[in-house]
Design an enzyme around this catalytic site. Structure first.
Site, PDB file in Angstrom:
ATOM      1  N   PRO A 130       0.778  -1.250   0.000  1.00 31.36           N
ATOM      2  CG  PRO A 130       0.053  -0.911   2.195  1.00 31.36           C
ATOM      3  CD  PRO A 130       0.774  -1.893   1.311  1.00 31.36           C
ATOM      4  CB  CYS A 131       3.141   2.846  -2.412  1.00 33.85           C
ATOM      5  SG  CYS A 131       2.318   2.549  -3.969  1.00 33.85           S
ATOM      6  CG  HIS A 132      -2.994   3.337  -1.281  1.00 31.78           C
ATOM      7  ND1 HIS A 132      -2.679   2.006  -1.494  1.00 31.78           N
ATOM      8  CD2 HIS A 132      -3.930   3.364  -0.301  1.00 31.78           C
ATOM      9  CE1 HIS A 132      -3.415   1.256  -0.685  1.00 31.78           C
ATOM     10  NE2 HIS A 132      -4.179   2.063   0.045  1.00 31.78           N
TER      11      HIS A 132
END
Length: 167
Positions: A130-132
């Site tokens: 989850p780089c978001h």
């Protein structure tokens, strides 16, 4: 080992999911819908790896609001540093965010903020890694390879305090 792939339609666009028996190697948004058309009527004669089906099932649960953590086998390609950054991303809880500075500090590399941001930008497995969930220190929604509008959508989707209708 040959990689197989499948496409998956989400509320925010199509994903191309690639992997093999060693795990998922990439989940990326496809911007050009015409690229999908060429595969629309092709029936694969090959066995689809279990990891692709599991990935689609878990993404469906995620987008339906029934999954907050993924348990699929991952096999992203990258440098040791990039992999360490991506492993750190997986520890960010659903519904929470962190900053690039905090992520750098967690990695024990407080001066590597730009390198950490660059590794985040090269994350080949969106959503599941989850780089978001990484934002600017000032709370701004800084870059996202698939578009800041998708980052906002994903963060809103994961927000435990979703806006409720009065009527």
């Amino acid at each position: 080992m040959e990689f197989k792939f499948t496409y998956y339609k989400t509320p925010i666009g199509f994903l191309k999911i690639s992997g093999n028996i060693h795990g998922i190697s990439s989940i990326i948004f496809i911007e050009d819908i015409n690229k999908l058309e060429q595969f629309k009527n092709i029936k694969s004669p090959f066995h689809v790896p279990v990891c692709l089906k599991e990935c689609v099932d878990q993404l469906t649960e995620y987008f339906n609001g029934k999954r907050t953590k993924f348990s699929i086998l991952l096999n992203p390609k990258g440098t040791l540093f990039q992999k360490s950054v991506w492993e750190e991303l997986i520890t960010i809880p659903f519904g929470k965010t962190t900053s690039y500075l905090s992520q750098s500090n967690s990695l024990g590399k407080p001066k590597a903020i730009r390198a950490v941001a660059s590794a985040n930008g090269k994350n080949p497995i969106c959503i599941v890694i989850p780089c978001h969930r990484v934002i600017g220190s000032d709370g701004s929604l800084t870059g996202y390879a698939a578009g800041v509008w998708r980052k906002k959508w994903l963060l809103d989707h994961e927000n435990p305090l979703k806006q409720q209708s009065l009527f």
